[in-house]
Write an enzyme that holds these catalytic residues in place. Structure first.
Site, PDB file in Angstrom:
ATOM      1  N   GLU A 256       0.821  -1.208   0.000  1.00 45.85           N
ATOM      2  CA  GLU A 256       0.000   0.000   0.000  1.00 45.85           C
ATOM      3  C   GLU A 256       0.857   1.262   0.000  1.00 45.85           C
ATOM      4  O   GLU A 256       0.628   2.200   0.760  1.00 45.85           O
ATOM      5  CB  GLU A 256      -0.971  -0.023   1.196  1.00 45.85           C
ATOM      6  CG  GLU A 256      -1.893  -1.240   1.154  1.00 45.85           C
ATOM      7  CD  GLU A 256      -2.909  -1.309   2.271  1.00 45.85           C
ATOM      8  OE1 GLU A 256      -2.684  -0.716   3.337  1.00 45.85           O
ATOM      9  OE2 GLU A 256      -3.943  -1.977   2.073  1.00 45.85           O
ATOM     10  N   ASP A 330      -8.175  -8.962   4.703  1.00 50.49           N
ATOM     11  CA  ASP A 330      -7.956  -7.800   5.566  1.00 50.49           C
ATOM     12  C   ASP A 330      -9.044  -7.644   6.621  1.00 50.49           C
ATOM     13  O   ASP A 330      -9.927  -6.809   6.448  1.00 50.49           O
ATOM     14  CB  ASP A 330      -7.891  -6.536   4.688  1.00 50.49           C
ATOM     15  CG  ASP A 330      -7.331  -5.341   5.449  1.00 50.49           C
ATOM     16  OD1 ASP A 330      -6.756  -5.545   6.531  1.00 50.49           O
ATOM     17  OD2 ASP A 330      -7.457  -4.213   4.947  1.00 50.49           O
ATOM     18  N   GLU A 358     -12.567  -1.623  11.827  1.00 46.11           N
ATOM     19  CA  GLU A 358     -12.557  -0.994  10.509  1.00 46.11           C
ATOM     20  C   GLU A 358     -13.683  -1.504   9.613  1.00 46.11           C
ATOM     21  O   GLU A 358     -14.349  -0.719   8.945  1.00 46.11           O
ATOM     22  CB  GLU A 358     -11.190  -1.254   9.860  1.00 46.11           C
ATOM     23  CG  GLU A 358     -11.117  -0.774   8.427  1.00 46.11           C
ATOM     24  CD  GLU A 358      -9.745  -1.013   7.797  1.00 46.11           C
ATOM     25  OE1 GLU A 358      -8.821  -1.467   8.498  1.00 46.11           O
ATOM     26  OE2 GLU A 358      -9.618  -0.732   6.599  1.00 46.11           O
TER      27      GLU A 358
HETATM   28  C1  GCU Z   1      -5.931  -1.990   5.794  1.00 45.18           C
HETATM   29  C2  GCU Z   1      -6.336  -0.615   6.224  1.00 45.18           C
HETATM   30  C3  GCU Z   1      -5.207   0.357   6.100  1.00 45.18           C
HETATM   31  C4  GCU Z   1      -3.992  -0.175   6.852  1.00 45.18           C
HETATM   32  C5  GCU Z   1      -3.664  -1.556   6.335  1.00 45.18           C
HETATM   33  C6  GCU Z   1      -2.532  -2.229   7.079  1.00 45.18           C
HETATM   34  O1  GCU Z   1      -5.721  -2.041   4.427  1.00 45.18           O
HETATM   35  O2  GCU Z   1      -7.433  -0.194   5.434  1.00 45.18           O
HETATM   36  O3  GCU Z   1      -5.606   1.591   6.621  1.00 45.18           O
HETATM   37  O4  GCU Z   1      -2.914   0.662   6.712  1.00 45.18           O
HETATM   38  O5  GCU Z   1      -4.779  -2.385   6.458  1.00 45.18           O
HETATM   39  O6  GCU Z   1      -2.833  -3.124   7.845  1.00 45.18           O
HETATM   40  O7  GCU Z   1      -1.385  -1.904   6.875  1.00 45.18           O
END
Ligand code: GCU
Length: 665
Positions: A256, A330, A358
């Site tokens: 990400e 997730d 979340e």
């Molecule tokens: C999910 C979440 C993110 C977070 C990521 C992680 O994708 O939406 O906000 O950073 O998990 O666990 O790194």
């Protein structure tokens, strides 16, 4: 009780004395007449590492660094025994809990030692006090005022954690800011570590992989570059000058948008070992996250972490532990356990659970998460034959791991009740209890929490416990029944969004996961589809690969099936899906009524607070039901079965709902 004797002097023993004094001022339901007395004859409660005269020293035995024993002699005198001050603190908290819950000390005594070494909270908190996926206010860490101002809340936080055995805290977000590794911030972090220390809590930080470039102005962060290696060694030495018992780093890399070893065509092991070597001389550890997946969706997202890590089993340094989320996507309302738990016998793996909700309605939906945690922990990986549960993998007993750990992504913020929803304190509590002992049942946890938080009255405990224990299944029913997953609204994940499609990345959309069309619904992860199933043991492949044998809770996770497919109870898939959504709504409404009837057992303020949140949950459960059923009905092309309420609005209405400024986003 009568007089108390606490032997010795140390910051931790001072905390024990304070706790006992506070308790003496009164528990929830009754007063414990406690007083300090240093005359041994008079003491009725002894907190000591020494064996008091008249006690059989062999009764004590070795209790390890954190274990404790509670003993009672014929005269009714209670002895809290341990080998360390921290063991005594844990034993004192247990003693107080047993008094409050009315359980008392069993005649044969009570003994406990943690089954997991590092029991950690992960705070996804940013230095500017915003939180990633936090729904209970701002970050409790006031970096601006640190190190000079020590907020009372830091002590309260440490105290609450110690009372449930949590012994580590990663205070910064996994989406890391390298700034926290500068002297200015290390001084602030050191002030927090000083507060945590007497409570037995170790401080950890997240490390940004590109820090050598951002802070050190090096041209690269390549883990095999000697200059980079030296930079991290120097940085580790510096950190330990500020925080002599610093725990180590948590790292999110190659995920990400976070930098990582991929940027230099290096493996996850190369990346983790770089930091491990720097920490090793000081005794620190690296928690290297397995939450790695590509930006380009080259393959089913559920498969990518395994592909990335499994080939490197055994290649990590002995102070590295790989931190694996409970499931391969997730933190969905329900996921099968992550396949890596059955595939890394030579690499210590730790569990990452999400306590913050979340994908589970965020602050206002009551979901008792220990049910979810236990479902994962008790799943059988079959890695060493039947009985190879995830809990035995992570407690180290199955593969003889040298390191063991569990992480929970915190749900704590500056809200007056810490967690937004009063009942979400139970998830923080339950996480701590399961990190200490992954075999404790959700029922025991709910019972303990209710007694410690509200009252011992059975007329209250029984209905509320029932409500807690069915809340996870209820939420799965009104959000993602039968193995549906990731159909939440875009980006903030608040509320339904099964129509989310066609965005810059496929694997963040809903249609990628449910694949609904007139032909059916579900993600084919068998050999005819992505074959994510082959990452599990042959026993599970055989069971889960067959739509007739897979537990129906995972049906649409592994199979794409027609709408008229017949389930075990004889209903079609469509009818069952609709009835499950309705069941979730019915139960959420029932909870409102149950809670309303218990007004006399709870103070007015908390009763009203919980009541309004339960009402929100019931309303939003209906929103989920209507939005999802109207959306899927376009493909199923069947009427709603009898017993399912007809939506009052059209699909377009639900698709038009926009929530702005959702917290935590
Ligand atoms: C999910 C979440 C993110 C977070 C990521 C992680 O994708 O939406 O906000 O950073 O998990 O666990 O790194």
């Amino acid at each position: 009780m009568g007089a108390i004797r606490v032997d010795g002097d140390s910051p931790t023993l001072a905390i024990i004395k304070t706790e006992l004094q506070l308790a003496a001022n009164g528990f929830l339901d009754k007063n414990l007449p406690l007083a300090f007395d240093h005359q041994e004859e008079a003491a009725r409660l002894i907190i000591s590492k020494q064996t008091p005269s008249g006690w059989d020293p062999s009764a004590k035995g070795s209790l390890g660094r954190e274990g404790y024993r509670l003993l009672k002699n014929d005269a009714g005198v209670v002895w809290v025994a341990a080998d360390t001050d921290i063991g005594l603190l844990y034993g004192t908290f247990k003693f107080l809990q047993l008094m409050q819950t009315g359980a008392g000390i069993p005649e044969s005594g009570y003994h406990s030692e943690p089954k997991i070494q590092h029991r950690i909270l992960n705070h996804w908190d940013n230095l500017n006090r915003t939180l990633e996926r936090g729904y209970a206010g701002a970050s409790i860490w006031n970096w601006h005022r640190l190190p000079d101002h020590i907020d009372q809340q830091y002590h309260d936080y440490a105290r609450a954690n110690a009372s449930i055995g949590i012994n580590g805290s990663v205070v910064t977000n996994v989406n890391a800011n390298a700034l926290v590794l500068t002297p200015e911030y290390l001084e602030k972090a050191a002030a927090l570590a000083d507060v945590f220390r007497p409570y037995g809590i170790t401080l950890y930080l997240t490390a940004r992989f590109s820090a050598p470039m951002e802070l050190g102005r090096l041209p690269t962060a390549d883990p095999l570059d000697p200059g980079v290696q030296q930079w991290w060694k120097d940085k580790a030495d510096e950190i330990y000058r500020y925080i002599p018992d610093f725990g180590g780093f948590l790292v999110k890399a190659d995920s990400e948008g976070q930098p990582g070893p991929h940027n230099y065509q290096r493996s996850q092991a190369d990346g983790a070992n770089l930091l491990a070597d720097a920490l090793k001389p000081h005794g620190g550890i690296v928690m290297w996250r397995a939450f790695v997946y590509s930006e380009d969706t080259p393959d089913d997202r559920a498969k990518q972490a395994y592909q990335e890590f499994q080939p490197y089993d055994g290649s990590f340094r002995d102070n590295v532990i790989v931190q694996v989320k409970n499931g391969a996507i997730d933190f969905q309302p329900r996921e099968p356990f992550h396949p890596l738990f059955g595939a890394m016998p030579q690499t210590p793996l730790m569990m990452e659970f999400q306590i913050t909700q979340e994908y589970l309605g965020q602050a206002t939906h009551h979901v008792f998460l220990p049910s979810l945690y236990t479902e994962v922990l008790q799943s059988d990986t079959y890695v060493n034959g039947p009985g190879s549960t995830v809990s035995k993998v992570i407690d180290g007993s199955l593969h003889g791991y040298s390191l063991t750990a569990m992480a929970g992504v915190s749900n704590i913020g500056t809200d007056r009740n810490w967690t937004g929803h009063h009942f979400h304190q139970a998830n923080w509590f339950g996480y701590g209890r399961l990190a200490w002992d992954p075999e404790i049942s959700p029922e025991t946890i709910a019972d303990e929490w209710l007694r410690l938080t509200f009252t011992n009255a059975p007329e209250f405990i029984e209905p509320v416990k029932k409500m807690m224990l069915q809340s996870h299944e209820m939420a799965v029913n009104y959000m993602t029944p039968l193995g549906l997953h990731h159909i939440m609204a875009w980006s903030h994940h608040y509320g339904p969004g099964p129509w989310v499609t066609d965005r810059h990345r496929d694997d963040w959309t809903s249609t990628y996961y449910h694949k609904a069309s007139e032909n059916g619904v579900g993600f084919d992860r068998t050999a005819s589809g992505s074959n994510a199933l082959e990452q599990y043991a042959p026993e599970l492949q055989a069971q889960w690969g067959d739509p007739k044998r897979v537990p129906e809770k995972y049906l649409l996770w592994f199979h794409h099936v027609p709408w008229e497919y017949t389930l075990q109870n004889g209903r079609t898939l469509w009818d069952e899906m609709a009835l499950r959504y309705q069941k979730g709504v019915d139960e959420a409404r029932q909870n409102v009524a149950t809670w309303e009837s218990l007004e006399s057992y709870v103070d007015e303020e908390r009763h009203a607070h919980v009541f309004s949140f339960l009402e929100i949950q019931a309303k939003e459960a209906a929103w989920w039901r209507d939005a999802c059923l109207l959306y899927f009905q376009q493909f199923a092309q069947s009427p709603l079965p009898e017993g399912v309420e007809k939506p009052e609005k059209e699909l377009e209405y639900f698709m038009g709902i926009r929530h702005r400024y959702v917290p935590g986003n």
